[in-house]
Design a protein around this motif. Structure first.
Motif, PDB file in Angstrom:
ATOM      1  N   PRO A  95       3.995  -0.429 -11.611  1.00 44.39           N
ATOM      2  CA  PRO A  95       2.548  -0.367 -11.353  1.00 44.39           C
ATOM      3  C   PRO A  95       2.015   1.065 -11.230  1.00 44.39           C
ATOM      4  CG  PRO A  95       3.566  -2.049  -9.981  1.00 44.39           C
ATOM      5  CD  PRO A  95       4.678  -1.289 -10.643  1.00 44.39           C
ATOM      6  N   VAL A  96       2.793   1.953 -10.596  1.00 41.92           N
ATOM      7  CA  VAL A  96       2.284   3.322 -10.467  1.00 41.92           C
ATOM      8  C   VAL A  96       2.366   4.038 -11.811  1.00 41.92           C
ATOM      9  CG1 VAL A  96       4.393   4.578  -9.773  1.00 41.92           C
ATOM     10  CG2 VAL A  96       2.168   5.281  -8.896  1.00 41.92           C
ATOM     11  N   GLY A  97       3.340   3.686 -12.649  1.00 33.23           N
ATOM     12  CA  GLY A  97       3.393   4.250 -13.998  1.00 33.23           C
ATOM     13  C   GLY A  97       2.165   3.874 -14.806  1.00 33.23           C
ATOM     14  N   THR A  98       1.760   2.611 -14.689  1.00 32.56           N
ATOM     15  CA  THR A  98       0.544   2.140 -15.369  1.00 32.56           C
ATOM     16  C   THR A  98      -0.687   2.875 -14.841  1.00 32.56           C
ATOM     17  OG1 THR A  98       1.547  -0.030 -15.699  1.00 32.56           O
ATOM     18  CG2 THR A  98      -0.859   0.095 -15.855  1.00 32.56           C
ATOM     19  N   LEU A  99      -0.742   3.060 -13.520  1.00 32.89           N
ATOM     20  CA  LEU A  99      -1.869   3.769 -12.913  1.00 32.89           C
ATOM     21  C   LEU A  99      -1.926   5.219 -13.387  1.00 32.89           C
ATOM     22  CD1 LEU A  99      -4.221   3.835 -10.918  1.00 32.89           C
ATOM     23  CD2 LEU A  99      -2.559   4.266  -9.088  1.00 32.89           C
ATOM     24  N   LEU A 100      -0.791   5.882 -13.447  1.00 29.36           N
ATOM     25  CA  LEU A 100      -0.762   7.265 -13.941  1.00 29.36           C
ATOM     26  C   LEU A 100      -1.276   7.347 -15.375  1.00 29.36           C
ATOM     27  CD1 LEU A 100       2.708   8.439 -12.559  1.00 29.36           C
ATOM     28  CD2 LEU A 100       0.465   9.300 -11.835  1.00 29.36           C
ATOM     29  N   GLU A 101      -0.826   6.430 -16.221  1.00 26.23           N
ATOM     30  CA  GLU A 101      -1.278   6.426 -17.621  1.00 26.23           C
ATOM     31  C   GLU A 101      -2.785   6.231 -17.713  1.00 26.23           C
ATOM     32  OE1 GLU A 101       0.970   3.376 -19.553  1.00 26.23           O
ATOM     33  OE2 GLU A 101       2.853   4.506 -19.458  1.00 26.23           O
ATOM     34  N   ALA A 102      -3.325   5.328 -16.897  1.00 25.95           N
ATOM     35  CA  ALA A 102      -4.771   5.069 -16.918  1.00 25.95           C
ATOM     36  C   ALA A 102      -5.550   6.298 -16.450  1.00 25.95           C
ATOM     37  CB  ALA A 102      -5.098   3.869 -16.034  1.00 25.95           C
TER      38      ALA A 102
ATOM     39  N   ASP B 277     -11.379   3.399  -6.049  1.00 22.91           N
ATOM     40  CA  ASP B 277     -11.056   4.608  -6.805  1.00 22.91           C
ATOM     41  C   ASP B 277      -9.559   4.655  -7.111  1.00 22.91           C
ATOM     42  OD1 ASP B 277     -10.839   7.077  -7.938  1.00 22.91           O
ATOM     43  OD2 ASP B 277     -11.558   8.199  -6.190  1.00 22.91           O
ATOM     44  N   PRO B 278      -9.187   4.689  -8.394  1.00 21.56           N
ATOM     45  CA  PRO B 278      -7.766   4.752  -8.752  1.00 21.56           C
ATOM     46  C   PRO B 278      -7.041   5.962  -8.169  1.00 21.56           C
ATOM     47  CG  PRO B 278      -9.092   4.238 -10.681  1.00 21.56           C
ATOM     48  CD  PRO B 278     -10.044   4.580  -9.578  1.00 21.56           C
ATOM     49  N   LEU B 279      -7.761   7.080  -7.978  1.00 14.19           N
ATOM     50  CA  LEU B 279      -7.118   8.244  -7.370  1.00 14.19           C
ATOM     51  C   LEU B 279      -6.710   7.962  -5.929  1.00 14.19           C
ATOM     52  CD1 LEU B 279      -9.173  11.282  -8.710  1.00 14.19           C
ATOM     53  CD2 LEU B 279      -6.781  10.746  -9.178  1.00 14.19           C
ATOM     54  N   GLU B 280      -7.542   7.214  -5.222  1.00 11.09           N
ATOM     55  CA  GLU B 280      -7.184   6.845  -3.843  1.00 11.09           C
ATOM     56  C   GLU B 280      -6.034   5.845  -3.825  1.00 11.09           C
ATOM     57  OE1 GLU B 280      -8.049   8.223  -0.906  1.00 11.09           O
ATOM     58  OE2 GLU B 280      -8.906   9.673  -2.292  1.00 11.09           O
ATOM     59  N   GLN B 281      -5.977   4.980  -4.832  1.00 11.13           N
ATOM     60  CA  GLN B 281      -4.840   4.069  -4.964  1.00 11.13           C
ATOM     61  C   GLN B 281      -3.550   4.886  -5.136  1.00 11.13           C
ATOM     62  OE1 GLN B 281      -4.840   0.779  -4.736  1.00 11.13           O
ATOM     63  NE2 GLN B 281      -6.915   0.108  -5.133  1.00 11.13           N
TER      64      GLN B 281
ATOM     65  N   GLY C 283      19.528  -4.043   1.233  1.00  5.48           N
ATOM     66  CA  GLY C 283      18.828  -2.797   1.519  1.00  5.48           C
ATOM     67  C   GLY C 283      17.469  -2.668   0.858  1.00  5.48           C
ATOM     68  N   PHE C 284      17.355  -3.174  -0.372  1.00  3.99           N
ATOM     69  CA  PHE C 284      16.128  -2.979  -1.146  1.00  3.99           C
ATOM     70  C   PHE C 284      15.175  -4.168  -1.076  1.00  3.99           C
ATOM     71  CE2 PHE C 284      18.733   0.296  -3.018  1.00  3.99           C
ATOM     72  CZ  PHE C 284      17.830   1.283  -3.361  1.00  3.99           C
ATOM     73  N   ARG C 285      15.455  -5.136  -0.229  1.00  5.86           N
ATOM     74  CA  ARG C 285      14.688  -6.383  -0.219  1.00  5.86           C
ATOM     75  C   ARG C 285      13.196  -6.194   0.030  1.00  5.86           C
ATOM     76  NH1 ARG C 285      17.311  -5.529   4.369  1.00  5.86           N
ATOM     77  NH2 ARG C 285      16.315  -5.940   6.369  1.00  5.86           N
ATOM     78  N   ASP C 286      12.786  -5.107   0.704  1.00  7.51           N
ATOM     79  CA  ASP C 286      11.371  -4.927   1.047  1.00  7.51           C
ATOM     80  C   ASP C 286      10.660  -3.880   0.197  1.00  7.51           C
ATOM     81  OD1 ASP C 286      11.650  -6.797   3.109  1.00  7.51           O
ATOM     82  OD2 ASP C 286      12.298  -5.263   4.528  1.00  7.51           O
ATOM     83  N   LEU C 287      11.363  -3.244  -0.742  1.00  6.92           N
ATOM     84  CA  LEU C 287      10.762  -2.124  -1.482  1.00  6.92           C
ATOM     85  C   LEU C 287       9.513  -2.535  -2.250  1.00  6.92           C
ATOM     86  CD1 LEU C 287      10.790   0.778  -2.585  1.00  6.92           C
ATOM     87  CD2 LEU C 287      12.371   0.004  -4.351  1.00  6.92           C
ATOM     88  N   ASP C 288       9.601  -3.582  -3.060  1.00 10.56           N
ATOM     89  CA  ASP C 288       8.457  -3.994  -3.883  1.00 10.56           C
ATOM     90  C   ASP C 288       7.229  -4.316  -3.042  1.00 10.56           C
ATOM     91  OD1 ASP C 288       9.936  -3.672  -6.130  1.00 10.56           O
ATOM     92  OD2 ASP C 288      10.221  -5.793  -6.532  1.00 10.56           O
ATOM     93  N   GLN C 289       7.431  -5.113  -1.994  1.00  9.20           N
ATOM     94  CA  GLN C 289       6.300  -5.518  -1.159  1.00  9.20           C
ATOM     95  C   GLN C 289       5.689  -4.321  -0.449  1.00  9.20           C
ATOM     96  OE1 GLN C 289       8.004  -8.530   1.342  1.00  9.20           O
ATOM     97  NE2 GLN C 289       7.594 -10.163  -0.120  1.00  9.20           N
ATOM     98  N   HIS C 290       6.541  -3.416   0.003  1.00  7.01           N
ATOM     99  CA  HIS C 290       6.041  -2.243   0.717  1.00  7.01           C
ATOM    100  C   HIS C 290       5.153  -1.393  -0.188  1.00  7.01           C
ATOM    101  CE1 HIS C 290       6.110   0.907   3.790  1.00  7.01           C
ATOM    102  NE2 HIS C 290       6.205   1.745   2.780  1.00  7.01           N
ATOM    103  N   LEU C 291       5.606  -1.142  -1.412  1.00  4.91           N
ATOM    104  CA  LEU C 291       4.831  -0.296  -2.311  1.00  4.91           C
ATOM    105  C   LEU C 291       3.643  -1.031  -2.916  1.00  4.91           C
ATOM    106  CD1 LEU C 291       7.633   1.747  -4.087  1.00  4.91           C
ATOM    107  CD2 LEU C 291       6.227   2.385  -2.123  1.00  4.91           C
ATOM    108  N   ALA C 292       3.779  -2.341  -3.126  1.00  8.52           N
ATOM    109  CA  ALA C 292       2.648  -3.111  -3.672  1.00  8.52           C
ATOM    110  C   ALA C 292       1.467  -3.086  -2.713  1.00  8.52           C
ATOM    111  CB  ALA C 292       3.079  -4.548  -3.956  1.00  8.52           C
ATOM    112  N   ALA C 293       1.752  -2.979  -1.418  1.00  6.31           N
ATOM    113  CA  ALA C 293       0.670  -2.952  -0.427  1.00  6.31           C
ATOM    114  C   ALA C 293      -0.179  -1.691  -0.538  1.00  6.31           C
ATOM    115  CB  ALA C 293       1.261  -3.064   0.983  1.00  6.31           C
ATOM    116  N   ALA C 294       0.302  -0.694  -1.263  1.00  9.48           N
ATOM    117  CA  ALA C 294      -0.479   0.536  -1.445  1.00  9.48           C
ATOM    118  C   ALA C 294      -1.700   0.295  -2.317  1.00  9.48           C
ATOM    119  CB  ALA C 294       0.394   1.626  -2.063  1.00  9.48           C
ATOM    120  N   PHE C 295      -1.625  -0.714  -3.190  1.00  8.02           N
ATOM    121  CA  PHE C 295      -2.750  -0.995  -4.083  1.00  8.02           C
ATOM    122  C   PHE C 295      -3.726  -1.927  -3.376  1.00  8.02           C
ATOM    123  CE2 PHE C 295       0.863  -0.036  -6.924  1.00  8.02           C
ATOM    124  CZ  PHE C 295       0.339   1.097  -7.523  1.00  8.02           C
TER     125      PHE C 295
END
Length: 198
Positions: A130-137, A79-83, A61-73
């Protein structure tokens, strides 16, 4: 038109994933799964235990989660806000489009178990890191308000993915309007970003 039938292993894992998401781990018996698979002349015996079957269903079920969300970056978005906005949109679309995964996480997240550790270490932490790191930045740069990752996750995943995933309730709340997933994701992203911006 040729209809492609799922392979036997995929059918077993799909049935198992649906059962675990609907009834929880404790509510599913191997006997019941075998009964549901009998018309297809399939059996779950190859997995040797319910725990192994649960893990295989989660991996399926979760096989595509990482790739799907990584494509957002997207590299083109400087602009990090747009990311962040892109990650929110993709996350809402993924989870709302996979209500069985959202349900499975909800079952397992209630208490600390080996199954929650498997889900978290294998799929949720890599997807949220990755999104946790982005939020912190963005907080450090003074561009957004501080927000706990657990709060952000609850809003974007469990909150925002709710209307499409909870179709029957949504139909009662908004009769006659079928939700458009892309429009819903855009609306959620705009609201979350407006709340986060300083």
């Amino acid at each position: 038109m040729v209809v492609v039938q799922p392979r036997p292993a995929e059918r077993i894992l799909s049935v198992a994933l649906h059962a675990f998401a609907t009834y929880g781990y404790e509510g599913v018996s191997v006997r019941t799964l075998n009964r549901e698979l009998a018309p297809y002349h399939l059996s779950v015996q190859r997995y040797r235990s319910k725990e192994r079957l649960w893990r295989a269903a989660v991996d399926y079920g979760f096989r595509d989660l990482d790739q799907h969300l990584a494509a957002a970056f997207e590299p083109a978005l400087a602009d990090p806000l747009e990311q962040l906005r892109g990650w929110i949109r993709r996350s809402v679309r993924f989870w709302a489009g996979h209500p069985e995964l959202l349900s499975l996480v909800s079952f397992e997240a209630r208490r600390e178990t080996e199954r929650l550790a498997y889900l978290y270490d294998g799929y949720l932490a890599p997807a949220l890191g990755p999104v946790g790191t982005l939020l912190e930045a963005l907080v450090a740069a003074g561009r957004i308000r501080p927000i706990a990752l657990s709060t952000f996750h609850a809003i974007v995943v469990h909150g925002a993915a709710g209307p499409p995933a909870l179709g029957a309730l949504s139909a009662r709340l908004d009769p006659g309007s079928a939700p458009d997933l892309d429009q819903h994701a855009e609306h959620v992203a705009a609201m979350v970003m407006a709340g986060l911006r300083r």
